[in-house]
Design a protein around this motif. Structure first.
Motif, PDB file in Angstrom:
ATOM      1  N   GLN A   4       0.818  -1.211   0.000  1.00  8.19           N
ATOM      2  CA  GLN A   4       0.000   0.000   0.000  1.00  8.19           C
ATOM      3  C   GLN A   4       0.855   1.266   0.000  1.00  8.19           C
ATOM      4  O   GLN A   4       0.439   2.290  -0.532  1.00  8.19           O
ATOM      5  CB  GLN A   4      -0.967  -0.013   1.174  1.00  8.19           C
ATOM      6  N   ASP A  30      -7.927   1.318  -2.808  1.00 11.84           N
ATOM      7  CA  ASP A  30      -9.386   1.197  -2.667  1.00 11.84           C
ATOM      8  C   ASP A  30      -9.959   0.183  -3.653  1.00 11.84           C
ATOM      9  O   ASP A  30     -10.870  -0.575  -3.316  1.00 11.84           O
ATOM     10  CB  ASP A  30     -10.061   2.556  -2.864  1.00 11.84           C
ATOM     11  N   ARG A  69      -7.328  -3.493   5.249  1.00 14.66           N
ATOM     12  CA  ARG A  69      -7.514  -2.185   5.871  1.00 14.66           C
ATOM     13  C   ARG A  69      -6.786  -2.064   7.216  1.00 14.66           C
ATOM     14  O   ARG A  69      -6.494  -0.954   7.642  1.00 14.66           O
ATOM     15  CB  ARG A  69      -8.999  -1.887   6.034  1.00 14.66           C
ATOM     16  N   GLN A  86      -3.728   0.057   6.872  1.00 18.43           N
ATOM     17  CA  GLN A  86      -3.779   1.469   6.446  1.00 18.43           C
ATOM     18  C   GLN A  86      -3.652   2.404   7.628  1.00 18.43           C
ATOM     19  O   GLN A  86      -3.961   2.097   8.734  1.00 18.43           O
ATOM     20  CB  GLN A  86      -5.087   1.745   5.695  1.00 18.43           C
ATOM     21  N   THR A 138      -1.117   3.880  -5.304  1.00 23.71           N
ATOM     22  CA  THR A 138      -1.966   5.043  -5.039  1.00 23.71           C
ATOM     23  C   THR A 138      -3.114   4.652  -4.118  1.00 23.71           C
ATOM     24  O   THR A 138      -3.486   3.478  -4.020  1.00 23.71           O
ATOM     25  CB  THR A 138      -2.549   5.605  -6.344  1.00 23.71           C
ATOM     26  N   GLU A 139      -3.690   5.646  -3.480  1.00 24.21           N
ATOM     27  CA  GLU A 139      -4.843   5.401  -2.608  1.00 24.21           C
ATOM     28  C   GLU A 139      -6.009   4.843  -3.426  1.00 24.21           C
ATOM     29  O   GLU A 139      -6.724   3.949  -2.969  1.00 24.21           O
ATOM     30  CB  GLU A 139      -5.243   6.703  -1.915  1.00 24.21           C
TER      31      GLU A 139
END
Length: 152
Positions: free
Chosen positions: A125, A134, A149, A152, A129-130
């Motif tokens: 991650q 996603d 998640r 993150q 990119t974000e």
């Protein structure tokens, strides 16, 4: 006095050497970052990254896997089977099977494997990119989304 002119072949070779040096440096930086996150020695961190990426990609649609690979270090992706040797559809599995698979690959207890997986997913991650993170999450079942998640 004759001037030395670089031929097209020499330019291409110089470009190829620079590109290869960049590829190696990018991978080395990724591996160093993963070692920092996981406290694993480099050889085991490399095996862990390959194992986790391989398992994660088996769960993603081929297009999603390609998009993820495009943002990861090329040398890491080169450890995976070529795209034409991969299944055309995702293999449906959850967190328990992924952790067991990685534990088996790395010959470590399941509890430790989950900690390693989280570190590897975090390192991935940190490379993407974000938006891509996603997209990956949206293509995972709830229990694997939760694992993704957690990093993150």
């Amino acid at each position: 006095m004759a001037q030395a002119h670089e031929t097209d072949t020499e330019k291409q070779e110089r470009h190829a050497r620079r590109h290869e040096a960049h590829v190696r440096a990018t991978y080395a930086a990724f591996l160093h970052h993963l070692c920092d996150l996981s406290a694993l020695p480099p050889a085991l961190a490399e095996c862990a990254a390959v194992s986790v990426l391989s398992a994660l990609e088996r769960r993603l649609m081929p297009n999603g896997a390609r998009n993820l690979e495009a943002q990861l270090p090329r040398m890491l992706v080169e450890f995976l089977p070529p795209p034409d040797e991969r299944p055309p559809r995702p293999h449906r599995f959850g967190r328990e099977e992924m952790v067991a698979t990685v534990a088996d690959d790395l010959q470590m207890p399941v509890e430790k494997a989950e900690v390693v997986i989280r570190a590897v997913l975090r390192a991935f991650q940190d490379q993407i990119t974000e938006g891509e993170a996603d997209k990956v999450a949206s293509n995972l079942p709830a229990d694997l989304q939760a694992l993704w998640r957690l990093t993150q």
